[in-house]
Design a protein around this motif. Structure first.
Motif, short mmCIF file in Angstrom:
data_model
loop_
_atom_site.label_atom_id
_atom_site.label_comp_id
_atom_site.label_asym_id
_atom_site.label_seq_id
_atom_site.Cartn_x
_atom_site.Cartn_y
_atom_site.Cartn_z
N ALA A 93 -5.33 -22.41 -16.33
CA ALA A 93 -5.78 -23.08 -17.55
C ALA A 93 -5.53 -24.58 -17.51
O ALA A 93 -5.98 -25.31 -18.38
CB ALA A 93 -5.08 -22.45 -18.76
N GLY A 94 -4.78 -25.03 -16.51
CA GLY A 94 -4.53 -26.46 -16.38
C GLY A 94 -3.48 -27.01 -17.34
O GLY A 94 -3.49 -28.19 -17.66
N ILE A 95 -2.56 -26.15 -17.80
CA ILE A 95 -1.48 -26.64 -18.67
C ILE A 95 -0.13 -26.27 -18.04
O ILE A 95 -0.04 -25.32 -17.26
CB ILE A 95 -1.56 -26.04 -20.10
N PRO A 96 0.92 -27.03 -18.37
CA PRO A 96 2.23 -26.75 -17.75
C PRO A 96 2.86 -25.46 -18.27
O PRO A 96 2.58 -25.04 -19.40
CB PRO A 96 3.09 -27.95 -18.16
N CYS A 97 3.68 -24.85 -17.43
CA CYS A 97 4.43 -23.65 -17.80
C CYS A 97 5.91 -23.90 -17.57
O CYS A 97 6.30 -24.33 -16.48
CB CYS A 97 3.95 -22.47 -16.95
N PHE A 98 6.73 -23.67 -18.59
CA PHE A 98 8.17 -23.82 -18.48
C PHE A 98 8.83 -22.44 -18.53
O PHE A 98 8.52 -21.63 -19.40
CB PHE A 98 8.72 -24.68 -19.62
N ASP A 124 -3.43 -28.88 10.31
CA ASP A 124 -1.98 -28.91 10.51
C ASP A 124 -1.26 -27.98 9.55
O ASP A 124 -1.78 -27.65 8.49
CB ASP A 124 -1.45 -30.34 10.30
N ASP A 125 -0.05 -27.58 9.95
CA ASP A 125 0.75 -26.72 9.07
C ASP A 125 0.94 -27.35 7.69
O ASP A 125 0.92 -26.66 6.66
CB ASP A 125 2.14 -26.44 9.70
N GLU A 126 1.13 -28.67 7.67
CA GLU A 126 1.31 -29.34 6.38
C GLU A 126 0.09 -29.16 5.48
O GLU A 126 0.20 -28.98 4.27
CB GLU A 126 1.57 -30.84 6.59
N ASP A 127 -1.10 -29.21 6.11
CA ASP A 127 -2.34 -29.02 5.34
C ASP A 127 -2.43 -27.59 4.81
O ASP A 127 -2.91 -27.35 3.71
CB ASP A 127 -3.56 -29.30 6.22
N ILE A 128 -1.98 -26.64 5.63
CA ILE A 128 -2.02 -25.23 5.21
C ILE A 128 -1.10 -25.00 4.02
O ILE A 128 -1.46 -24.36 3.04
CB ILE A 128 -1.62 -24.31 6.40
N LEU A 129 0.11 -25.57 4.09
CA LEU A 129 1.06 -25.39 3.00
C LEU A 129 0.60 -26.12 1.74
O LEU A 129 0.79 -25.63 0.62
CB LEU A 129 2.46 -25.86 3.43
N GLU A 130 -0.05 -27.26 1.93
CA GLU A 130 -0.60 -27.99 0.78
C GLU A 130 -1.73 -27.16 0.15
O GLU A 130 -1.85 -27.08 -1.07
CB GLU A 130 -1.11 -29.36 1.23
N ALA A 131 -2.54 -26.53 1.01
CA ALA A 131 -3.63 -25.69 0.49
C ALA A 131 -3.05 -24.50 -0.28
O ALA A 131 -3.58 -24.09 -1.31
CB ALA A 131 -4.52 -25.22 1.64
N GLN A 132 -1.95 -23.94 0.24
CA GLN A 132 -1.30 -22.83 -0.47
C GLN A 132 -0.83 -23.28 -1.85
O GLN A 132 -1.02 -22.58 -2.85
CB GLN A 132 -0.10 -22.31 0.35
N ARG A 133 -0.26 -24.47 -1.90
CA ARG A 133 0.22 -25.03 -3.15
C ARG A 133 -0.94 -25.25 -4.12
O ARG A 133 -0.85 -24.96 -5.32
CB ARG A 133 0.94 -26.35 -2.88
N LEU A 134 -2.06 -25.76 -3.59
CA LEU A 134 -3.22 -26.03 -4.45
C LEU A 134 -3.85 -24.75 -4.97
O LEU A 134 -4.21 -24.66 -6.14
CB LEU A 134 -4.27 -26.82 -3.67
N LEU A 135 -3.99 -23.75 -4.11
CA LEU A 135 -4.58 -22.48 -4.55
C LEU A 135 -3.77 -21.86 -5.69
O LEU A 135 -4.33 -21.37 -6.66
CB LEU A 135 -4.59 -21.49 -3.38
N ALA A 136 -2.45 -21.90 -5.56
CA ALA A 136 -1.59 -21.32 -6.59
C ALA A 136 -1.51 -22.24 -7.81
O ALA A 136 -1.64 -21.79 -8.94
CB ALA A 136 -0.20 -21.06 -6.03
N GLY A 137 -1.31 -23.53 -7.57
CA GLY A 137 -1.05 -24.46 -8.65
C GLY A 137 -2.28 -24.86 -9.44
O GLY A 137 -2.18 -25.24 -10.61
N ALA A 165 0.93 -18.31 -13.44
CA ALA A 165 -0.39 -18.24 -12.82
C ALA A 165 -1.50 -18.58 -13.82
O ALA A 165 -2.40 -19.36 -13.52
CB ALA A 165 -0.62 -16.85 -12.24
N TYR A 166 -1.43 -18.00 -15.00
CA TYR A 166 -2.50 -18.25 -15.98
C TYR A 166 -2.42 -19.66 -16.55
O TYR A 166 -3.46 -20.28 -16.85
CB TYR A 166 -2.50 -17.18 -17.08
N TYR A 178 3.26 -21.05 -8.31
CA TYR A 178 2.18 -21.37 -9.25
C TYR A 178 2.44 -22.68 -9.99
O TYR A 178 1.71 -23.02 -10.92
CB TYR A 178 2.02 -20.24 -10.28
N GLY A 179 3.51 -23.36 -9.63
CA GLY A 179 3.76 -24.68 -10.20
C GLY A 179 4.53 -24.70 -11.50
O GLY A 179 4.58 -25.72 -12.18
N ALA A 180 5.18 -23.57 -11.85
CA ALA A 180 5.96 -23.57 -13.08
C ALA A 180 7.17 -24.48 -12.94
O ALA A 180 7.70 -24.67 -11.85
CB ALA A 180 6.42 -22.15 -13.41
N LYS A 181 7.59 -25.03 -14.07
CA LYS A 181 8.82 -25.82 -14.11
C LYS A 181 9.94 -24.86 -14.53
O LYS A 181 9.96 -24.36 -15.66
CB LYS A 181 8.65 -26.94 -15.14
#
Lengths: 348, 348
Positions: free
Chosen positions: B97-102, A265-278, B92-93, B121-124
């Motif tokens: 590395a598994g630590i938060p970025c602000f 599903d699209d939701e799974d794709i966007l979640e995967a995008q989030r996981l790859l980056a995050g 991204a880095y 990339y999950g930055a705050k």
């Protein structure tokens, strides 16, 4: 020196003495270990990040060969029907080769953002008052009547050049991976990988085919769901294709390799995008992330063996389609510029 | 296997046994011959396309070292004040590395497009109700009070990692080029190149410094024009900096190498962007194109020697800032889907 596909793999491609030495230093993209996602999935996981090609997608691998052969055969211009990555790649190589590039597309689909890249490379964009099939027909007619080189996937050199990705993976790992997991739209890339592994296998450079898993978006999944999708819809625009041109080849690649098609599903794709980056710091366009979404699904079902070596193909750069991400982000409220306020945020 | 900066050049960097093996396979970016532009300028011209780094800019070279050393030194989070490429790379880095970025930034500058990548990339992201200097002060305070790793250019590991670009150029060409031409904003990168060439020269791997030419946008040209720019303005946002932190180092690099600073207008920068893409098939962000704009200007003035070998540094990917391009494009009118209409267009 940086070489590009034609120099690095010329001996395996239909190059002659008269083929021009065209290159934007495409290919040789990194095979990035997905350390964190691999650990979560209990597999040895790599991303072939083809979004780091010169125009930001895997299309450059085939386009360099298609345009070089067009020059060799005397074409004076290039034409394609495309609204996405193909047009950017065609425009870049045509610019490099010094010949015009025409991009024909349905006027209803003219999203300037998507076309910015082709326009940057100097392509002449021609929106027509009709649908994609008619755009493709008119591009073909340009090829037939005027000797323009058509560089849509009907051009056989495209898939030949795309084989180079499988060769790079084998050269780097010393063999094929156990599994290859990739997004499937028009099904050209999965076919090219299959041909590439077959060819390398015939040279003794890898041991047959990896298990090939083709992942489609559930709103555009003719191969995974076995039915027609006359009006395909998905956030993963690069694989929004209802009638894949290379369907038969792709089916054979999957069955010959003991693989499978999968819909996510699209939701799974966007979640995967989030996981790859995050988790692993890689920003890929939505379609690219279908492979990881497929792996998550197989893991949930208990159908992902532990410890195997998997390569997932990230076909395009996340910067190609920031809107897919931005549309899900709410505006961020500013805060007072006081240390006590920041301190609390930093501790959260 | 793809390696990244810390593995490829670890012996030349301050790596210890306790430095984590951090990598997104940054560096090893292509040195692309600018065949067509080089011919027009009568020089042997190459582009070091650092826009093909994992997050799309040269910042990754220094960020991988800064974040690895932060981990080694026990930091539990990363902070920076940035509205652009630095924030994307830091995020991204930190994710990897598994630590938060602000990311702290002035609220007036929150263009979601520019921040999309850091958010991916999950930055705050923390917009504050004040200016950039206050944002930087608050980031510094986070480092002082809470042991966060600040990864702005005040972090010395940033420039150390950025030296790797000069080493790659020398390793590929067999020596330094005659000239190195690059955009100058905060003046960190030109300083890093200088240090990198000096170091390689001390090892006998290149013959001293190339002539270093630093190019600034004329609306933000403290070094080229020798006066203050309290409110710098240019389309090349990545070099829109009125008070360069590394001004003194950069001046010394230029004078020691017999080089020069040069100012170019925004129009020249955008024309250079158009030429790079339209002639040689490379789409770089506006700031990146300042180097080519500088070369065009020197050519016009008769100050560009023929036949010399020049490397110009393209610091960021064009996909980072499509708006700079889109704002100059008018909507394209659709045409009737008839062969006679298309035929005429194709012949034009």
């Amino acid at each position: 020196m940086a070489q590009g596909i034609l120099r690095r793999y010329g001996e395996h491609l239909p190059i002659t003495d008269r083929t021009p030495d065209l290159s934007l230093c495409e290919g040789s993209t990194p095979l990035i270990p997905l350390i964190n996602l691999g650990r979560e999935l209990s597999v040895e996981l790599y991303a072939k990040f083809d979004g780091l090609n010169p125009t930001g997608s895997f299309k450059d691998r085939g386009m360099v060969l298609a345009v070089a052969k067009a020059l060799e055969e005397g074409a004076r211009s290039v034409v394609c029907a495309s609204t996405g990555n193909t047009s950017a790649s065609a425009a870049a190589y045509a610019a490099r080769a010094g010949i015009p590039c025409f991009v024909v597309l349905p006027s209803g689909n003219v999203a300037m953002g998507k076309l910015a890249q082709a326009i940057a490379y100097g392509a002449k964009v021609v929106p027509i008052e009709d649908n994609f099939d008619v755009a493709l027909d008119l591009a073909r007619k340009g090829a037939e009547e005027m000797g323009m080189a058509i560089v849509n996937s009907v051009n056989p050199y495209r898939l030949m050049g795309q084989r180079s990705a499988s060769w790079e993976i084998c050269d780097e790992l010393g063999d094929r991976p156990d599994w290859l997991v990739l997004p499937v739209g028009n099904a050209g890339n999965i076919s090219a990988y299959r041909e590439g592994f077959d060819y390398y296998s015939s040279l003794g450079r890898c041991s047959g085919l990896p298990r090939m898993v083709g992942v489609q978006a559930s709103g555009s999944a003719p191969l995974a769901l076995g039915r027609e999708f006359p009006e395909p819809e998905t956030v993963a625009t690069a694989i929004r294709i209802g009638r894949p041109v290379n369907a038969e080849k792709a089916k054979k690649a999957v069955s010959d390799s003991g693989g499978a098609f999968l819909a996510v599903d699209d939701e799974d794709i966007l979640e995967a995008q989030r996981l790859l980056a995050g988790r692993d710091g890689i920003f890929a366009e939505p379609a690219s992330c279908a492979g990881v979404a497929g792996l998550m699904k197989l893991k949930e079902r208990g159908e992902l063996p532990e410890g195997i070596r998997i390569v997932t193909v990230l076909t395009g750069n996340g910067l190609k389609d920031p809107d897919a991400l931005l549309s899900r982000i709410s505006p961020i409220e500013p805060v007072k510029a006081q240390w006590s306020v920041l301190e609390e945020i930093f501790r959260s």
